[in-house]
Design a protein around this motif. Sequence first.
Motif, PDB file in Angstrom:
ATOM      1  N   GLN A  97      30.787  48.382  -7.120  1.00 57.86           N
ATOM      2  CA  GLN A  97      30.838  47.926  -8.507  1.00 57.86           C
ATOM      3  C   GLN A  97      30.083  48.878  -9.423  1.00 57.86           C
ATOM      4  O   GLN A  97      30.513  49.172 -10.540  1.00 57.86           O
ATOM      5  CB  GLN A  97      30.256  46.520  -8.626  1.00 57.86           C
ATOM      6  N   LEU A  98      28.940  49.373  -8.943  1.00 58.49           N
ATOM      7  CA  LEU A  98      28.170  50.335  -9.739  1.00 58.49           C
ATOM      8  C   LEU A  98      28.980  51.607  -9.962  1.00 58.49           C
ATOM      9  O   LEU A  98      29.010  52.146 -11.076  1.00 58.49           O
ATOM     10  CB  LEU A  98      26.847  50.653  -9.045  1.00 58.49           C
ATOM     11  N   ASP A 100      32.213  51.838  -9.945  1.00 58.21           N
ATOM     12  CA  ASP A 100      33.296  51.487 -10.869  1.00 58.21           C
ATOM     13  C   ASP A 100      32.779  51.431 -12.304  1.00 58.21           C
ATOM     14  O   ASP A 100      33.464  51.884 -13.240  1.00 58.21           O
ATOM     15  CB  ASP A 100      33.893  50.145 -10.469  1.00 58.21           C
ATOM     16  N   ASP A 101      31.577  50.899 -12.502  1.00 60.29           N
ATOM     17  CA  ASP A 101      31.004  50.839 -13.840  1.00 60.29           C
ATOM     18  C   ASP A 101      30.703  52.246 -14.369  1.00 60.29           C
ATOM     19  O   ASP A 101      30.857  52.507 -15.567  1.00 60.29           O
ATOM     20  CB  ASP A 101      29.720  49.998 -13.829  1.00 60.29           C
ATOM     21  N   ARG A 102      30.273  53.135 -13.490  1.00 57.99           N
ATOM     22  CA  ARG A 102      30.055  54.524 -13.918  1.00 57.99           C
ATOM     23  C   ARG A 102      31.373  55.163 -14.356  1.00 57.99           C
ATOM     24  O   ARG A 102      31.432  55.889 -15.353  1.00 57.99           O
ATOM     25  CB  ARG A 102      29.432  55.335 -12.781  1.00 57.99           C
ATOM     26  N   THR A 104      33.893  53.562 -15.502  1.00 58.26           N
ATOM     27  CA  THR A 104      34.254  52.916 -16.756  1.00 58.26           C
ATOM     28  C   THR A 104      33.543  53.594 -17.918  1.00 58.26           C
ATOM     29  O   THR A 104      34.154  53.870 -18.966  1.00 58.26           O
ATOM     30  CB  THR A 104      33.880  51.425 -16.714  1.00 58.26           C
ATOM     31  N   LEU A 105      32.259  53.857 -17.754  1.00 60.49           N
ATOM     32  CA  LEU A 105      31.500  54.540 -18.799  1.00 60.49           C
ATOM     33  C   LEU A 105      32.096  55.914 -19.083  1.00 60.49           C
ATOM     34  O   LEU A 105      32.269  56.307 -20.243  1.00 60.49           O
ATOM     35  CB  LEU A 105      30.034  54.682 -18.372  1.00 60.49           C
ATOM     36  N   GLN A 184      36.108  47.829 -22.495  1.00 61.87           N
ATOM     37  CA  GLN A 184      35.163  48.652 -21.752  1.00 61.87           C
ATOM     38  C   GLN A 184      33.719  48.270 -22.075  1.00 61.87           C
ATOM     39  O   GLN A 184      32.864  48.185 -21.185  1.00 61.87           O
ATOM     40  CB  GLN A 184      35.391  50.138 -22.073  1.00 61.87           C
ATOM     41  N   ARG A 187      32.717  45.074 -20.434  1.00 66.56           N
ATOM     42  CA  ARG A 187      32.391  45.328 -19.034  1.00 66.56           C
ATOM     43  C   ARG A 187      31.014  45.974 -18.901  1.00 66.56           C
ATOM     44  O   ARG A 187      30.353  45.830 -17.876  1.00 66.56           O
ATOM     45  CB  ARG A 187      33.442  46.237 -18.385  1.00 66.56           C
ATOM     46  N   GLY A 188      30.609  46.688 -19.926  1.00 67.71           N
ATOM     47  CA  GLY A 188      29.281  47.294 -19.912  1.00 67.71           C
ATOM     48  C   GLY A 188      28.172  46.327 -20.251  1.00 67.71           C
ATOM     49  O   GLY A 188      26.999  46.704 -20.261  1.00 67.71           O
ATOM     50  N   TRP A 218      23.715  52.307 -22.088  1.00 62.41           N
ATOM     51  CA  TRP A 218      24.548  51.889 -20.958  1.00 62.41           C
ATOM     52  C   TRP A 218      24.290  52.795 -19.756  1.00 62.41           C
ATOM     53  O   TRP A 218      24.096  52.333 -18.626  1.00 62.41           O
ATOM     54  CB  TRP A 218      26.004  51.956 -21.392  1.00 62.41           C
ATOM     55  N   LEU A 222      22.729  51.799 -16.012  1.00 63.89           N
ATOM     56  CA  LEU A 222      23.389  52.101 -14.743  1.00 63.89           C
ATOM     57  C   LEU A 222      22.453  52.875 -13.816  1.00 63.89           C
ATOM     58  O   LEU A 222      22.384  52.609 -12.607  1.00 63.89           O
ATOM     59  CB  LEU A 222      24.663  52.909 -14.990  1.00 63.89           C
TER      60      LEU A 222
END
Length: 244
Positions: A97-98, A100-102, A104-105, A184, A187-188, A218, A222
Motif C-alpha cells: 500500500q505504501l 502504491d501511495d508513492r 500515486t504521488l 489522488q 487517497r493522500g 504528502w 510517506l
Amino acid sequence: MVRNLQNGERLRPIDLARGHGLSTQAIRNYEEAGILPAAGRTPHGYRTYTPLHARALGAFLALVPGHSHRTATSIMRAVNQGALDEAFRLIDESHAQLLDDRRTLQAVESALRDLAPTTASEPDAAVSGPGGTFIGPLAGKLGIRSATLRKWERAGLVHPRRDPQTGYRVYDEADVRDARLAHQLRRGGYLLEQIAPLIAQVRAAGGLEPLEAALCDWRGRLSARGRAMLTGAAELEAYLRERG
C-alpha cells in the motif's frame, strides 16, 4: 517453542502502563484483543506480566505508526497465535500500500507538470464531443461511485456542465483533470475542504506551484510511514526472538 511466559521477572499492569504513558485498562484491553500474550494470575486472581509482555507491547506500539492501529492489532494477534505467515502477509500488504501511495504521488506530480494553462477554464467550451464524458463512465474510470462525484461537485471540486438536450452532467478535459486530482489527493489523506482551494488555485494558475506545499507534506508523510515501518519491523523481530 514459545518459552514459558511466566518465568522470570513479574510485572504488574501498572508497570507496563507507566513505561508508555498508558492506563492499566489499556493494558487489559490489549491483552483481551490478543495484542499481548495471556497474562498469568496470582493465587488471588491478579494479572501478572513478564518482560516478554513488555516486548510485545513495545512491538505493537512501534507497528501502529507505520501500519495503523487495526493492522498492527491483526499482526500481533497472528504472532501470538503462532500464525507467522499471516502476520508477514499483513506486513507485506502495508508495504504494498505504501508503494502504491508513492506511485500515486508520482502520478499526481506528473499530471500537474503536464497541465496546460489554457485548459483550466473555458466557459464557452462545448459540453459534449471529443474529450467529454458523463458521470457514470468517469466514476467507473476512477473507481468511485457517481454519488462521490456529485458530492465533489457540491464541494466545488468539479464543475461539470449540463448537456442542453439531456440535462446530463458532462465533464470536459479540465473537469476530468480536476476529478483525477481530487481522487489522488483524497487517497493522500486530504479532506474535501483542503482540496477545494488547491484545485481552485490550479485552475487559475494552471501549474504545479499551488500544490507544491501539499505534495511536499504528502511526500514527507510517506517517508515517515516508511521509517516507522522499519522501526516496527525491528521491534517485532526482537519480540519474535524473545518468544523463541
